[in-house]
Design a protein around this motif. Structure first.
Motif, PDB file in Angstrom:
ATOM      1  N   LYS A   1       0.838  -1.203   0.000  1.00 29.22           N
ATOM      2  CA  LYS A   1       0.000   0.000   0.000  1.00 29.22           C
ATOM      3  C   LYS A   1       0.873   1.254   0.000  1.00 29.22           C
ATOM      4  CE  LYS A   1      -3.498  -2.568   2.535  1.00 29.22           C
ATOM      5  NZ  LYS A   1      -2.670  -3.793   2.602  1.00 29.22           N
ATOM      6  N   VAL A   2       1.984   1.211   0.721  1.00 28.54           N
ATOM      7  CA  VAL A   2       2.914   2.336   0.704  1.00 28.54           C
ATOM      8  C   VAL A   2       3.537   2.483  -0.682  1.00 28.54           C
ATOM      9  CG1 VAL A   2       5.084   3.207   1.655  1.00 28.54           C
ATOM     10  CG2 VAL A   2       3.382   2.182   3.169  1.00 28.54           C
ATOM     11  N   MET A   3       3.864   1.367  -1.312  1.00 22.19           N
ATOM     12  CA  MET A   3       4.445   1.408  -2.649  1.00 22.19           C
ATOM     13  C   MET A   3       3.487   2.030  -3.645  1.00 22.19           C
ATOM     14  SD  MET A   3       7.543   0.495  -3.099  1.00 22.19           S
ATOM     15  CE  MET A   3       7.440   0.292  -4.877  1.00 22.19           C
ATOM     16  N   LEU A   4       2.205   1.771  -3.493  1.00 27.30           N
ATOM     17  CA  LEU A   4       1.217   2.357  -4.392  1.00 27.30           C
ATOM     18  C   LEU A   4       1.233   3.880  -4.290  1.00 27.30           C
ATOM     19  CD1 LEU A   4      -1.097   1.901  -6.394  1.00 27.30           C
ATOM     20  CD2 LEU A   4      -2.657   1.772  -4.442  1.00 27.30           C
ATOM     21  N   VAL A   5       1.336   4.407  -3.076  1.00 20.77           N
ATOM     22  CA  VAL A   5       1.421   5.853  -2.881  1.00 20.77           C
ATOM     23  C   VAL A   5       2.697   6.407  -3.510  1.00 20.77           C
ATOM     24  CG1 VAL A   5       1.566   7.700  -1.175  1.00 20.77           C
ATOM     25  CG2 VAL A   5       0.036   5.770  -0.787  1.00 20.77           C
ATOM     26  N   VAL A   6       3.816   5.722  -3.278  1.00 20.32           N
ATOM     27  CA  VAL A   6       5.100   6.195  -3.804  1.00 20.32           C
ATOM     28  C   VAL A   6       5.098   6.203  -5.327  1.00 20.32           C
ATOM     29  CG1 VAL A   6       7.573   5.699  -3.926  1.00 20.32           C
ATOM     30  CG2 VAL A   6       6.355   5.465  -1.748  1.00 20.32           C
ATOM     31  N   ILE A   7       4.632   5.116  -5.931  1.00 22.75           N
ATOM     32  CA  ILE A   7       4.609   5.033  -7.389  1.00 22.75           C
ATOM     33  C   ILE A   7       3.674   6.078  -7.979  1.00 22.75           C
ATOM     34  CG2 ILE A   7       3.940   3.563  -9.336  1.00 22.75           C
ATOM     35  CD1 ILE A   7       4.891   1.165  -7.701  1.00 22.75           C
ATOM     36  N   GLY A   8       2.567   6.338  -7.297  1.00 26.21           N
ATOM     37  CA  GLY A   8       1.587   7.267  -7.830  1.00 26.21           C
ATOM     38  C   GLY A   8       1.959   8.733  -7.682  1.00 26.21           C
ATOM     39  N   VAL A   9       2.696   9.083  -6.627  1.00 24.48           N
ATOM     40  CA  VAL A   9       2.921  10.499  -6.310  1.00 24.48           C
ATOM     41  C   VAL A   9       4.367  10.937  -6.524  1.00 24.48           C
ATOM     42  CG1 VAL A   9       2.724  12.238  -4.493  1.00 24.48           C
ATOM     43  CG2 VAL A   9       1.023  10.413  -4.643  1.00 24.48           C
ATOM     44  N   LEU A  10       5.321  10.064  -6.262  1.00 25.78           N
ATOM     45  CA  LEU A  10       6.740  10.449  -6.309  1.00 25.78           C
ATOM     46  C   LEU A  10       7.179  11.053  -7.642  1.00 25.78           C
ATOM     47  CD1 LEU A  10       9.554  10.453  -4.895  1.00 25.78           C
ATOM     48  CD2 LEU A  10       9.901   8.182  -5.905  1.00 25.78           C
ATOM     49  N   PRO A  11       6.860  10.451  -8.794  1.00 27.37           N
ATOM     50  CA  PRO A  11       7.367  11.027 -10.052  1.00 27.37           C
ATOM     51  C   PRO A  11       6.949  12.482 -10.268  1.00 27.37           C
ATOM     52  CG  PRO A  11       6.533   8.807 -10.427  1.00 27.37           C
ATOM     53  CD  PRO A  11       6.143   9.183  -9.030  1.00 27.37           C
ATOM     54  N   GLY A  12       5.695  12.816  -9.962  1.00 30.77           N
ATOM     55  CA  GLY A  12       5.244  14.188 -10.133  1.00 30.77           C
ATOM     56  C   GLY A  12       5.979  15.157  -9.228  1.00 30.77           C
ATOM     57  N   VAL A  13       6.269  14.738  -7.993  1.00 26.11           N
ATOM     58  CA  VAL A  13       7.011  15.587  -7.064  1.00 26.11           C
ATOM     59  C   VAL A  13       8.437  15.806  -7.558  1.00 26.11           C
ATOM     60  CG1 VAL A  13       7.935  15.727  -4.711  1.00 26.11           C
ATOM     61  CG2 VAL A  13       5.598  14.917  -5.085  1.00 26.11           C
ATOM     62  N   VAL A  14       9.054  14.752  -8.065  1.00 25.90           N
ATOM     63  CA  VAL A  14      10.423  14.863  -8.590  1.00 25.90           C
ATOM     64  C   VAL A  14      10.479  15.852  -9.747  1.00 25.90           C
ATOM     65  CG1 VAL A  14      12.257  13.623  -9.800  1.00 25.90           C
ATOM     66  CG2 VAL A  14      11.123  12.565  -7.836  1.00 25.90           C
ATOM     67  N   ILE A  15       9.566  15.715 -10.688  1.00 28.07           N
ATOM     68  CA  ILE A  15       9.566  16.593 -11.861  1.00 28.07           C
ATOM     69  C   ILE A  15       9.321  18.039 -11.453  1.00 28.07           C
ATOM     70  CG2 ILE A  15       8.345  17.123 -14.001  1.00 28.07           C
ATOM     71  CD1 ILE A  15       7.820  14.104 -14.276  1.00 28.07           C
TER      72      ILE A  15
END
Length: 274
Positions: A147-161
């Protein structure tokens, strides 16, 4: 009234802000009363409109009392145990997502890191995370990590960009001046650039709360033994709207409170970027 330079007293602004909530509540109460009217006056006592779909306020308060103040068969207060489970998953996911600010900082500061990772994160940002749910659960199981991985995969790329873009907005003159004064590359990243993008990145994280919340709830729908999403999924089979609606309102209040906290942090550190 409808002018770009309209000025209004504070009390009127508050009245206008509250008005949509009052209208929504009035519409709901009317609908609940109308469903009961249809049920009472239906021919042969049969009606396709069930009053259970729109419980009264007293019924929702009773449902809230049962889940918040009465222990279940395991001696747990369901609302509070579900809240702790969901918030812990959300907080853990957002904790790892916040490292995206550092990744974006290095991408925007150092061209070699940008060349290595930029297109990779742009590609990841286009992947629909909810479609990856079966893959994530098959790869990582159905425990908390998935469940944590789902949050990371869904949100992390947009924050990085976004962090990368904010970093590139910093004027080169500031970096050149820091180099002239003898600052190292790491000092430039952390003492010149990072303090200036921090307030904006707090706003970026705040704007991603809703998405992260959705991913946590979606994960709980599919595989969980407790949590706000899990509880709503379980009680929906009984059409227990007197519990579902309070859960929805409570989940909304939690995110709203967190949003207010981050708005305060943004205003508190707004001076850093000036």
């Amino acid at each position: 009234m409808f002018r770009t330079d309209t000025k209004m007293p504070p009390w009127l602004a508050w009245v206008l802000a509250i008005l949509p909530f009052v209208l929504l509540a009035a519409l709901y109460l009317w609908g609940a009363d109308y469903l009961r009217y249809l049920a009472e006056h239906a021919a042969d006592g049969q009606s396709t409109a069930s009053p259970k779909l729109m419980p009264l306020v007293s019924e929702m308060l009773d449902g809230l009392r049962r889940v918040a103040l009465e222990p279940d068969g395991q001696g747990e207060f369901r609302l509070w145990s579900d809240t702790v489970a969901t918030v812990s998953r959300f907080a853990t996911g957002m904790f790892f997502v916040s490292f995206g600010v550092i990744i974006g900082l290095y991408m925007g500061t150092f061209p070699i890191v940008n060349a290595l990772l930029f297109r990779f994160f742009v590609f990841l940002d286009k992947v629909p995370p909810l479609l990856l749910l079966p893959v994530i659960f098959l790869a990582f199981g159905t425990d908390e990590f998935s469940k944590v991985m789902l949050v990371v995969i869904g949100v992390l790329p947009g924050v990085v960009i976004d962090a990368q873009m904010r970093t590139k907005e910093i004027r080169r003159e500031q970096i050149q001046k820091a180099q002239t004064l003898g600052a190292s590359e790491q000092e430039i990243a952390w003492t010149v650039i990072f303090p200036q993008i921090l307030p904006k990145m707090l706003g970026t994280l705040r704007l991603n709360f809703k998405a992260a919340w959705i991913y946590v709830i979606a994960g709980e729908f599919i595989a969980a033994s407790e949590g706000l999403g899990y509880r709503v999924f379980v009680v929906k089979r009984y059409v227990a709207m007197d519990i579902i609606i309070p859960y929805v309102i409570w989940a909304t209040i939690l995110v709203f409170a967190l949003d207010l906290l981050f708005q305060w942090l943004e205003s508190r550190y707004r001076w850093v970027g000036k």
